[in-house]
Every structure is written in structure tokens, then in C-alpha cells.
Motif scaffolding. Structure first.
Motif, PDB file in Angstrom:
ATOM      1  N   ASN A 116     -11.052  -2.047  10.288  1.00 28.15           N
ATOM      2  CA  ASN A 116     -11.432  -0.665  10.053  1.00 28.15           C
ATOM      3  C   ASN A 116     -10.289   0.272  10.411  1.00 28.15           C
ATOM      4  O   ASN A 116      -9.280  -0.126  10.997  1.00 28.15           O
ATOM      5  N   VAL A 117     -10.475   1.546  10.088  1.00 25.39           N
ATOM      6  CA  VAL A 117      -9.407   2.527  10.282  1.00 25.39           C
ATOM      7  C   VAL A 117      -9.034   2.657  11.746  1.00 25.39           C
ATOM      8  O   VAL A 117      -7.860   2.806  12.105  1.00 25.39           O
ATOM      9  N   ALA A 118     -10.018   2.588  12.637  1.00 19.23           N
ATOM     10  CA  ALA A 118      -9.753   2.768  14.060  1.00 19.23           C
ATOM     11  C   ALA A 118      -8.798   1.701  14.587  1.00 19.23           C
ATOM     12  O   ALA A 118      -7.878   1.993  15.361  1.00 19.23           O
ATOM     13  N   THR A 119      -8.988   0.457  14.183  1.00 22.09           N
ATOM     14  CA  THR A 119      -8.130  -0.614  14.677  1.00 22.09           C
ATOM     15  C   THR A 119      -6.746  -0.586  14.035  1.00 22.09           C
ATOM     16  O   THR A 119      -5.833  -1.248  14.521  1.00 22.09           O
ATOM     17  N   MET A 120      -6.595   0.156  12.953  1.00 20.20           N
ATOM     18  CA  MET A 120      -5.282   0.271  12.313  1.00 20.20           C
ATOM     19  C   MET A 120      -4.456   1.396  12.908  1.00 20.20           C
ATOM     20  O   MET A 120      -3.300   1.574  12.546  1.00 20.20           O
ATOM     21  N   ASN A 121      -5.045   2.178  13.807  1.00 21.04           N
ATOM     22  CA  ASN A 121      -4.306   3.253  14.459  1.00 21.04           C
ATOM     23  C   ASN A 121      -3.393   2.650  15.522  1.00 21.04           C
ATOM     24  O   ASN A 121      -3.854   2.164  16.559  1.00 21.04           O
ATOM     25  N   LYS A 122      -2.091   2.662  15.283  1.00 19.39           N
ATOM     26  CA  LYS A 122      -1.124   1.998  16.152  1.00 19.39           C
ATOM     27  C   LYS A 122      -0.374   2.970  17.052  1.00 19.39           C
ATOM     28  O   LYS A 122       0.591   2.585  17.707  1.00 19.39           O
ATOM     29  N   GLY A 154       3.638  -1.151   7.272  1.00 20.81           N
ATOM     30  CA  GLY A 154       2.997  -1.226   8.572  1.00 20.81           C
ATOM     31  C   GLY A 154       2.657  -2.620   9.041  1.00 20.81           C
ATOM     32  O   GLY A 154       2.423  -2.820  10.234  1.00 20.81           O
ATOM     33  N   VAL A 155       2.621  -3.596   8.143  1.00 16.66           N
ATOM     34  CA  VAL A 155       2.319  -4.965   8.552  1.00 16.66           C
ATOM     35  C   VAL A 155       3.339  -5.493   9.561  1.00 16.66           C
ATOM     36  O   VAL A 155       3.045  -6.387  10.358  1.00 16.66           O
ATOM     37  N   TYR A 156       4.548  -4.928   9.556  1.00 17.23           N
ATOM     38  CA  TYR A 156       5.587  -5.369  10.481  1.00 17.23           C
ATOM     39  C   TYR A 156       5.550  -4.616  11.813  1.00 17.23           C
ATOM     40  O   TYR A 156       6.281  -4.985  12.739  1.00 17.23           O
ATOM     41  N   GLY A 174       6.844   8.421   9.980  1.00 11.53           N
ATOM     42  CA  GLY A 174       5.969   7.270  10.068  1.00 11.53           C
ATOM     43  C   GLY A 174       4.532   7.730  10.117  1.00 11.53           C
ATOM     44  O   GLY A 174       4.255   8.916  10.363  1.00 11.53           O
ATOM     45  N   ASP A 175       3.607   6.814   9.863  1.00 13.71           N
ATOM     46  CA  ASP A 175       2.191   7.166   9.992  1.00 13.71           C
ATOM     47  C   ASP A 175       1.530   6.278  11.034  1.00 13.71           C
ATOM     48  O   ASP A 175       2.155   5.374  11.594  1.00 13.71           O
ATOM     49  N   ARG A 176       0.277   6.528  11.294  1.00 13.17           N
ATOM     50  CA  ARG A 176      -0.430   5.833  12.371  1.00 13.17           C
ATOM     51  C   ARG A 176      -0.704   4.370  12.036  1.00 13.17           C
ATOM     52  O   ARG A 176      -1.098   3.601  12.910  1.00 13.17           O
ATOM     53  N   HIS A 177      -0.503   3.982  10.790  1.00 11.34           N
ATOM     54  CA  HIS A 177      -0.656   2.583  10.406  1.00 11.34           C
ATOM     55  C   HIS A 177       0.649   1.800  10.556  1.00 11.34           C
ATOM     56  O   HIS A 177       0.686   0.601  10.294  1.00 11.34           O
ATOM     57  N   GLY A 178       1.727   2.492  10.940  1.00  7.09           N
ATOM     58  CA  GLY A 178       3.001   1.818  11.170  1.00  7.09           C
ATOM     59  C   GLY A 178       3.951   1.811   9.995  1.00  7.09           C
ATOM     60  O   GLY A 178       5.030   1.206  10.081  1.00  7.09           O
ATOM     61  N   ASN A 179       3.608   2.455   8.893  1.00  7.31           N
ATOM     62  CA  ASN A 179       4.541   2.554   7.763  1.00  7.31           C
ATOM     63  C   ASN A 179       5.691   3.478   8.145  1.00  7.31           C
ATOM     64  O   ASN A 179       5.465   4.557   8.714  1.00  7.31           O
ATOM     65  N   LEU A 180       6.915   3.079   7.830  1.00 11.44           N
ATOM     66  CA  LEU A 180       8.096   3.809   8.294  1.00 11.44           C
ATOM     67  C   LEU A 180       9.025   4.197   7.148  1.00 11.44           C
ATOM     68  O   LEU A 180       9.190   3.448   6.182  1.00 11.44           O
ATOM     69  N   VAL A 181       9.651   5.365   7.318  1.00  9.96           N
ATOM     70  CA  VAL A 181      10.666   5.850   6.381  1.00  9.96           C
ATOM     71  C   VAL A 181      11.890   6.252   7.198  1.00  9.96           C
ATOM     72  O   VAL A 181      11.773   6.972   8.202  1.00  9.96           O
ATOM     73  N   PHE A 182      13.064   5.781   6.791  1.00  6.83           N
ATOM     74  CA  PHE A 182      14.309   6.114   7.470  1.00  6.83           C
ATOM     75  C   PHE A 182      15.102   7.113   6.630  1.00  6.83           C
ATOM     76  O   PHE A 182      14.926   7.194   5.424  1.00  6.83           O
ATOM     77  N   ARG A 183      15.992   7.837   7.298  1.00  5.90           N
ATOM     78  CA  ARG A 183      16.798   8.841   6.596  1.00  5.90           C
ATOM     79  C   ARG A 183      18.238   8.373   6.468  1.00  5.90           C
ATOM     80  O   ARG A 183      18.944   8.174   7.448  1.00  5.90           O
TER      81      ARG A 183
END
Length: 259
Positions: free
Chosen positions: A2-8, A230-232, A182-191
């Protein structure tokens, strides 16, 4: 899930690195001081953990980046591509206080990437005909300047008439990286160039911790622009505006005004 457990998201960097233990291995993003997760590094310093193995392109500079951990005597081994601007790094290595395994830069990047992809090893032409393949590269010096520990010969093989050396993948207990967004699911963007080794380091950590300059809600990042999914990533820390703005460089060079 669920969404709650994906909040990292973690409230502080100290909380995020709280279980970094003595003898832990850390893959750390950055090139020089560009894209270095300084806040997380300082938090690791605060844990008091020692006997660390660091895997990174280099070891920061004196008093900056991974140099903070090095100067405090917390580091047992460094796996890197070059010594760079860190005089203390060079001193500890040559004095026999530190084990250093120097690896060609592209090979280091691929070993981290392979670790994240579940590929145990690969063949590369980089290092063939050198001590990388033939062995004898000094890993640790003795107090008298002799070589106390040297690299073993690498396994080589010929493909289509060309010789290659086998390199093993790298995975670490933890990975520390810095992202622009980045977002709370762990997806990241670098500059831009701040990406450098960060994506590979993120993939190679069993527990990957990201400090992000801007934390957004899930869904706000364009899926086509995400550099690390975010899987990583297991933990995310949002930086304060002051922390996000601090981006030191090794040398500042300016051009004089023409007369």
C-alpha cells in the motif's frame, strides 16, 4: 504494497544511517566534490562506525566529502579510481594505514552497475597488460614502505583474438547518494554532471539512502526523466534549503578582467 509502506522518507539523516555498523561497506556517489552526499556522510561520521570499506570514485578532499571519515580514522579500505585532491588519503595509503584498491574508472562504474543488475562478473579489455591483470598492484604498504599486500593476478580470456580480464561485480551493505529531486517512493532525478557515479552507487547498495534537494509527491516526476527508480532506494531524506545550497568545489578558478 500500500501507499503507506511505500513512503521511504526519514525525518533526519541521522535516523536514515542509524544502523550503519562497524565494518560496513558503503558505495558513495560523487565525482570530486560534485554530487557528493555530504549530509549523509556527516551523519555516518556521527554514528561512530569504524572499520568501513568505501567504494567511490575518489575520497573527497581534506575535510570534505569522504575525507571527513578518512581523517577520523574510520576507514579500513577504499576501492576507488584515483586519490585526487586528498593529501590525507595519499598519506594514509603510503604510510600503510589504509588499504587502497585502485580500479580503472570505467571498470569501477561497470562493477557497481553489474552489482545492481545481478551480474556477478564480466570481461573487459581495460587493464590488460598492466598490474590490474598481471597482479602486483600495491593494495597496502608496510610501515617501511614495502608492499605488504598486493593484488592477485586476474583471470584472463581471449575473445575474437583480443585478451580480456575478468572483473567481479560490487555490492555494498549501504549506498549513499545525492539527487536534485526525489519523491517519497524513492524515485530520483540528478542534475547534469552531479549524476556521475550516483546512479551506479544507488544500484549497488543493499540499503540505499538518498539525500534529495527537493522532495516532491509521488507522480510529480516525469517517468521518462527518472534516473534511478524507487525499487533501488530504501530511504529518502529531504535536505534543508541551506543544505541543498551548499555545493563546494575543489578549486575555484576565475578569469581576470582584460585591461
Amino acid at each position: 504494497m500500500n501507499v503507506a509502506t511505500m513512503n521511504k522518507e526519514f525525518p533526519t539523516a541521522a535516523a536514515a544511517v542509524g544502523n550503519v555498523h562497524n565494518g560496513a561497506s558503503l558505495a558513495v556517489g560523487g565525482f570530486g566534490l560534485c554530487g557528493v552526499p555530504q549530509v549523509l556522510i556527516d551523519a555516518v561520521y556521527g554514528t561512530g562506525a569504524s572499520g568501513l570499506t568505501l567504494v567511490s570514485n575518489n575520497c573527497g578532499t581534506d575535510g570534505r566529502g569522504l575525507g571527513v571519515l578518512l581523517e577520523s580514522g574510520r576507514v579500513e579500505r577504499v576501492i576507488a579510481s584515483y586519490v585526487g585532491e586528498n593529501k590525507e588519503f595519499a598519506r594514509q595509503y603510503l604510510a600503510g594505514e589504509l588499504e587502497v584498491r585502485l580500479i580503472p574508472q570505467g571498470t569501477l562504474a561497470e562493477r557497481l552497475r553489474a552489482g545492481g543488475a545481478g551480474i556477478p562478473a564480466f570481461y573487459t579489455p581495460a587493464g590488460v597488460g598492466t598490474q590490474i591483470a598481471e597482479g602486483g598492484l600495491p593494495w597496502r604498504y608496510g610501515a617501511d614502505g614495502s608492499v605488504a599486500l598486493a593484488s592477485p593476478p586476474g583471470e584472463t580470456r581471449v575473445f575474437d583474438g583480443r585478451e580480456y580480464v575478468l572483473e567481479e561485480a560490487i555490492t555494498c551493505d549501504f549506498a549513499l547518494v545525492r539527487a536534485a529531486r526525489g519523491d517519497r517512493h524513492g524515485n530520483l532525478v540528478f542534475r547534469r554532471s552531479a549524476a556521475n557515479f550516483n546512479p551506479m552507487a544507488a544500484a549497488a547498495g543493499r540499503i540505499t539512502i538518498a539525500e534529495v534537494e527537493e522532495l516532491v509527491e509521488p507522480g510529480e516526476l516525469d517517468p521518462d526523466q527518472i534516473h534511478v527508480p524507487g525499487v533501488y532506494v530504501q530511504r529518502v531524506v529531504e535536505l534543508t534549503p541551506e543544505q541543498a545550497a551548499e555545493k563546494p568545489i575543489e578549486r575555484r578558478t576565475t578569469k581576470g578582467t582584460a585591461d
